[in-house]
Design a protein around this motif. Sequence first.
Motif, short mmCIF file in Angstrom:
data_model
loop_
_atom_site.label_atom_id
_atom_site.label_comp_id
_atom_site.label_asym_id
_atom_site.label_seq_id
_atom_site.Cartn_x
_atom_site.Cartn_y
_atom_site.Cartn_z
N LYS A 77 0.83 -1.20 0.00
CA LYS A 77 0.00 0.00 0.00
C LYS A 77 0.87 1.25 0.00
N LEU A 80 2.49 1.82 -3.42
CA LEU A 80 1.55 2.28 -4.43
C LEU A 80 1.18 3.75 -4.23
N LEU A 115 -6.14 -4.49 -2.41
CA LEU A 115 -6.53 -3.43 -3.33
C LEU A 115 -8.02 -3.15 -3.24
N LEU A 121 -6.45 3.12 -1.58
CA LEU A 121 -6.03 2.52 -2.84
C LEU A 121 -7.18 2.52 -3.85
#
Length: 340
Positions: A77, A80, A115, A121
Motif C-alpha cells: 500500500k 503504491l 486493493l 487505494l
Amino acid sequence: MDYQEKLPLHVLSGFLGSGKTTLLKGWLAQQNLNEVALLVNEFGEVGIDHHLLNEVAPDTVLLPSGCVCCQIRGELKTALLDLFERRTRGLLPPFKQVILETTGLADPSPILSTLLHDRQLQHHFIQGTLVTLVDAEHARMQADVQPEWLAQVSAADKLLISKSDRINPSQQTLLADWLGQLNPLAQLSDTRTALNDPHSLFLLPLRSGSRQQRFRWLGACANDGYRLAPTTHSVSHPVTQTCVITLHQSLNWPAFAIWLSMLLHCHGRTVLRMKGILRVSDSSTPIVIHGVQHTLHPPVHLHDWPGELESSKLVFILRGLEADRLQQAFSRYLRAFEEP
C-alpha cells in the motif's frame, strides 16, 4: 476519481523459476516506459530481479523483504501511494499502469483483497489483469508438492506456459488440457505468443475490450452449451471441480448478492475462483461479477451482452466442495427468492 482516471494494477504471478522476470524484461523492451510503473517483490534479504529489470526500467521499485501476500501488504500500500504521489508531483512520468511482479511463493488472493478493501487505494487504483506463468517442465511436480502453485493458477485471468520447448508436442497438449480443467476461466497461451503481441498481455477486456474479448473473459466455459446443470471436471494433483450454472430468467440482484456473499463467507477457501455475467430484474444490461476465494469484486455494469451470450452464466472453480452440492444450494436459493 472515476474509472477512466484510475490506474490499473496488474499482477504477474508464477511459481519460483517460471520465468517472470525474463518475460517482464521482454515485454518492457517493447513498451513506452513513461507509461509503466514497476513494483518487484522478492522473497529473501537481497533482491536480484529488480537489478535485472533496472536495465530496461530504471524506476523499478523493490518492495521490502518478504512475501507481498502476507507480512508486507502494508508496504505494498505504501509503495503504491508513494508512486501515485510522485506521479502527481511530476517526480515520475505520468504512467498509465502499474505492474507488480510477485515472489514465486505468493498467493495472489490477499494481494487482490488489499486493493479491493483499502479505501485509499480504491480512490486511485483498480484491479488489472492477473497473469500467471506456468513452467511447462515442472508444472506437474509443483502441483503435487506446492500449495501456492494451485492458488496462483486458479486465480489467474491469463495462464502463460513458459519453457514449452523443454517438453514434446504431445506433452504440451496434455499440459494445456490439464490447465484448462484446473482453471477453465483463464485465457491460455504461452510466453512466446505473449511477447509477439505485447499489447494484449495486460489487456483489460472486461471494460475496454471488444464484445468478443469480453465474451472470452468467461474462459472456455463461455462456449459450454449454456447448460442448466453443472459440469464437473476432476483431475489429480490437485483435485478441482468446475461448476457451470446457466439461467435464462432474470435474477433478483439484492437477494442473489446476499446468497453469494454467504456462500463465499462459508466456503471461501474452497471456491478458488468464480466469474459470472448476470441478467438481473432491475437492469436492461448485464452485470459482471468475479472473485477469488473470500474476496468478491465490486459488480460491473456492461453496456451490452458480449458475443452471443444472452443468459446468466456462473462459473465456479472448486476444491473441497462438490459441484452437485453447490448446484443444490443455488436451486434452493431460486425456490426461496426468485419468482417462478
